[in-house]
Design a protein around this motif. Structure first.
Motif, PDB file in Angstrom:
ATOM      1  N   ASP A 114      93.057  40.927  51.815  1.00 51.73           N
ATOM      2  CA  ASP A 114      93.049  40.642  52.450  1.00 51.73           C
ATOM      3  C   ASP A 114      92.463  41.754  54.078  1.00 51.73           C
ATOM      4  O   ASP A 114      92.546  41.769  55.149  1.00 51.73           O
ATOM      5  N   GLU A 115      91.808  42.660  53.208  1.00 51.03           N
ATOM      6  CA  GLU A 115      90.811  43.426  54.584  1.00 51.03           C
ATOM      7  C   GLU A 115      89.713  43.325  53.341  1.00 51.03           C
ATOM      8  O   GLU A 115      89.348  43.883  51.956  1.00 51.03           O
ATOM      9  N   ILE A 116      88.106  44.163  54.526  1.00 54.11           N
ATOM     10  CA  ILE A 116      87.479  43.852  54.094  1.00 54.11           C
ATOM     11  C   ILE A 116      87.055  46.147  54.161  1.00 54.11           C
ATOM     12  O   ILE A 116      87.384  46.517  55.285  1.00 54.11           O
ATOM     13  N   ASP A 117      86.561  46.328  53.385  1.00 59.20           N
ATOM     14  CA  ASP A 117      85.955  47.723  53.132  1.00 59.20           C
ATOM     15  C   ASP A 117      85.161  48.103  54.000  1.00 59.20           C
ATOM     16  O   ASP A 117      85.246  49.457  54.899  1.00 59.20           O
ATOM     17  N   LEU A 118      84.074  47.310  54.495  1.00 53.99           N
ATOM     18  CA  LEU A 118      82.989  47.691  55.147  1.00 53.99           C
ATOM     19  C   LEU A 118      82.665  46.742  55.576  1.00 53.99           C
ATOM     20  O   LEU A 118      81.634  45.815  55.116  1.00 53.99           O
ATOM     21  N   PHE A 119      82.547  46.324  57.261  1.00 56.37           N
ATOM     22  CA  PHE A 119      81.513  45.078  57.835  1.00 56.37           C
ATOM     23  C   PHE A 119      80.455  45.274  58.748  1.00 56.37           C
ATOM     24  O   PHE A 119      80.493  46.784  59.472  1.00 56.37           O
ATOM     25  N   GLN A 120      79.774  45.156  59.018  1.00 54.26           N
ATOM     26  CA  GLN A 120      78.660  45.485  59.523  1.00 54.26           C
ATOM     27  C   GLN A 120      78.291  44.452  59.942  1.00 54.26           C
ATOM     28  O   GLN A 120      77.655  43.237  59.714  1.00 54.26           O
ATOM     29  N   LEU A 121      77.850  43.696  61.026  1.00 60.78           N
ATOM     30  CA  LEU A 121      76.701  43.013  61.883  1.00 60.78           C
ATOM     31  C   LEU A 121      75.277  43.202  61.558  1.00 60.78           C
ATOM     32  O   LEU A 121      74.415  44.081  60.965  1.00 60.78           O
ATOM     33  N   CYS A 122      74.827  41.691  60.390  1.00 58.57           N
ATOM     34  CA  CYS A 122      73.595  42.561  59.557  1.00 58.57           C
ATOM     35  C   CYS A 122      72.100  43.133  60.901  1.00 58.57           C
ATOM     36  O   CYS A 122      70.725  43.705  60.150  1.00 58.57           O
ATOM     37  N   ARG A 123      72.203  42.591  61.865  1.00 61.48           N
ATOM     38  CA  ARG A 123      71.407  42.514  62.618  1.00 61.48           C
ATOM     39  C   ARG A 123      71.856  43.013  64.169  1.00 61.48           C
ATOM     40  O   ARG A 123      72.369  42.052  64.293  1.00 61.48           O
ATOM     41  N   ALA A 124      70.773  43.694  65.232  1.00 62.48           N
ATOM     42  CA  ALA A 124      71.501  43.610  66.348  1.00 62.48           C
ATOM     43  C   ALA A 124      71.285  42.740  66.906  1.00 62.48           C
ATOM     44  O   ALA A 124      69.668  41.800  67.358  1.00 62.48           O
ATOM     45  N   ASP A 125      71.794  41.878  67.684  1.00 57.43           N
ATOM     46  CA  ASP A 125      72.334  40.406  68.826  1.00 57.43           C
ATOM     47  C   ASP A 125      71.417  40.757  69.617  1.00 57.43           C
ATOM     48  O   ASP A 125      72.091  41.633  70.412  1.00 57.43           O
ATOM     49  N   VAL A 151      76.585  49.428  60.186  1.00 59.59           N
ATOM     50  CA  VAL A 151      75.295  49.207  61.318  1.00 59.59           C
ATOM     51  C   VAL A 151      74.447  48.720  60.068  1.00 59.59           C
ATOM     52  O   VAL A 151      74.461  49.599  58.967  1.00 59.59           O
ATOM     53  N   SER A 152      73.620  47.586  60.299  1.00 61.75           N
ATOM     54  CA  SER A 152      73.028  47.685  59.540  1.00 61.75           C
ATOM     55  C   SER A 152      71.413  47.187  60.459  1.00 61.75           C
ATOM     56  O   SER A 152      71.277  46.813  61.306  1.00 61.75           O
ATOM     57  N   GLU A 153      70.068  47.930  60.028  1.00 62.17           N
ATOM     58  CA  GLU A 153      69.004  47.235  60.515  1.00 62.17           C
ATOM     59  C   GLU A 153      69.333  47.844  61.376  1.00 62.17           C
ATOM     60  O   GLU A 153      68.425  46.953  62.554  1.00 62.17           O
ATOM     61  N   VAL A 154      69.561  48.971  62.122  1.00 59.28           N
ATOM     62  CA  VAL A 154      69.300  49.310  63.148  1.00 59.28           C
ATOM     63  C   VAL A 154      68.683  50.989  63.509  1.00 59.28           C
ATOM     64  O   VAL A 154      68.921  51.948  62.689  1.00 59.28           O
ATOM     65  N   GLY A 155      67.397  51.447  64.330  1.00 59.09           N
ATOM     66  CA  GLY A 155      67.142  52.775  64.939  1.00 59.09           C
ATOM     67  C   GLY A 155      68.066  53.615  65.737  1.00 59.09           C
ATOM     68  O   GLY A 155      69.261  53.329  65.560  1.00 59.09           O
ATOM     69  N   LEU A 171      75.163  53.374  57.138  1.00 65.48           N
ATOM     70  CA  LEU A 171      73.543  52.221  58.012  1.00 65.48           C
ATOM     71  C   LEU A 171      73.042  51.382  56.604  1.00 65.48           C
ATOM     72  O   LEU A 171      72.686  52.507  55.185  1.00 65.48           O
ATOM     73  N   GLU A 172      73.308  50.282  56.005  1.00 62.47           N
ATOM     74  CA  GLU A 172      72.594  49.372  55.436  1.00 62.47           C
ATOM     75  C   GLU A 172      70.841  49.125  56.077  1.00 62.47           C
ATOM     76  O   GLU A 172      70.766  49.079  57.166  1.00 62.47           O
ATOM     77  N   ILE A 173      70.075  49.838  55.592  1.00 66.01           N
ATOM     78  CA  ILE A 173      68.434  49.525  55.743  1.00 66.01           C
ATOM     79  C   ILE A 173      67.429  49.930  54.276  1.00 66.01           C
ATOM     80  O   ILE A 173      68.047  50.389  53.621  1.00 66.01           O
ATOM     81  N   GLU A 174      66.500  49.393  54.346  1.00 63.57           N
ATOM     82  CA  GLU A 174      65.460  49.041  53.920  1.00 63.57           C
ATOM     83  C   GLU A 174      65.412  50.888  53.904  1.00 63.57           C
ATOM     84  O   GLU A 174      64.729  51.129  54.563  1.00 63.57           O
ATOM     85  N   TYR A 175      65.069  51.130  52.237  1.00 63.83           N
ATOM     86  CA  TYR A 175      64.510  52.440  52.105  1.00 63.83           C
ATOM     87  C   TYR A 175      63.801  52.826  50.502  1.00 63.83           C
ATOM     88  O   TYR A 175      64.695  52.346  49.751  1.00 63.83           O
TER      89      TYR A 175
END
Length: 320
Positions: A114-125, A151-155, A171-175
């Motif tokens: 019924d609910e998603i714990d953490l939601f993000q756009l994969c990249r900024a459009d 948020v994901s893959e943003v500066g 923030l989800e990002i490569e590291y």
């Protein structure tokens, strides 16, 4: 499993998370995938990271099956926005508010929650003001369909803009040891704002795993091509040597280094079968001395790895 807080005011999250994408790659073994998720939940790993485009929805359905009856043990992180053709050709990004709400509706159905714990756009459009995309997720939070904004893959600039609309939890990002660009500006920004960092590609496409990676797949990164690959494998030998000295695997060393960077760093490990459970669960107990950390820092300075982490067609949408 050791725990930390997802951001300044978020829920308790395991120091390691599970990146579930590999479970939807061919060949698939759904029974092993479900068993792997169950084993990790039993061990206290609660962060399950997925996206609606992993396996064209297959990954969410697999996770939904695995958490049935165990919803309270799982913290679900979902990404959206990447558009692919039936042949897996990249079609672009869609960050329109109506599209985001549509993505959430289908993700809830596939996950069986019924609910998603953490939601993000994969990249900024690039064609949609970022505040509008973030605002759509904020509305979903108000409606009780999403718990926390990611948020994901943003500066740094987009992180601040998102945080001004609604507090960002992660923030989800490569590291990784072999990819440290976030340390200059992005990581100081997340720490200033109290945002956790969920690190993916923690083995840098296999460069840090101890075996020579192959250049294959849809998005072959330049760091795995030609002379770059040879140079980067040579650079990574420093990590392999230290791992041998400590009696651990190169992958364990790479993830342990990330954990040593701070309580706000949550590495995503990739597992497709329960047989790797013991190896991964041992990582949070690995201690790297100041001398060992300094040794790795010297070998993996920010310019040590040659070549971008994505081909140009994809890199233009990534953080830098």
């Amino acid at each position: 499993m050791k725990m930390t807080t997802l951001g300044r005011d978020g829920p308790q999250v395991s120091r390691l998370g599970l990146g579930c994408a590999g479970m939807s790659q061919m060949p698939r073994n759904e029974e092993e995938g479900v068993a792997t998720i169950h084993a990790l939940l039993d061990a206290g790993v609660n962060l399950l990271d997925t996206a609606d485009f992993y396996g064209m929805g297959h990954n969410e359905m697999l996770i939904g099956r695995a958490i049935r009856g165990r919803r309270d043990q799982a913290l679900l992180s979902v990404k959206c926005g990447l558009m692919l053709s039936p042949t897996h050709r990249f079609l672009g990004l869609d960050g329109r508010p109506a599209a985001i709400k549509n993505f959430v509706a289908y993700s809830l159905q596939r996950l069986g929650v019924d609910e998603i714990d953490l939601f993000q756009l994969c990249r900024a459009d690039p064609d949609v003001p970022y505040e509008e995309s973030i605002g759509a997720i904020a509305e979903l939070i108000a409606e009780g369909k999403v718990r926390h904004l990611g948020v994901s893959e943003v500066g740094a600039d987009l992180i601040r803009r998102a945080h001004a609309v609604h507090p960002v939890a992660a923030l989800e990002i490569e590291y990784s040891l072999a990819c440290r660009f976030i340390e200059h500006e992005i990581l100081p920004t997340t720490r200033e704002l109290g945002i956790a960092v969920v690190a993916y590609r923690v083995l840098a496409d296999g460069l840090l795993s101890g075996s020579v990676p192959e250049s294959r797949g849809l998005f072959v990164p330049p760091r795995l091509e030609g002379g770059n690959l040879a140079a980067n494998v040579a650079t990574c030998a420093a990590a392999l040597e230290l791992a041998r000295e400590k009696g651990i695997t190169p992958a364990q060393l790479a993830v342990a280094w990330l954990l040593a960077q701070g309580e706000d760093i949550i590495p995503l490990i990739g597992m497709r079968r329960p047989s790797r459970l013991a190896e991964n669960l041992a990582i949070p107990d690995i201690v790297l001395s100041p001398d060992e950390l300094a040794r790795l820092d010297k070998a993996f300075h920010p310019e040590a790895i040659l070549g971008d982490r994505y081909p140009a067609s994809v890199q233009k949408f990534a953080a830098r």
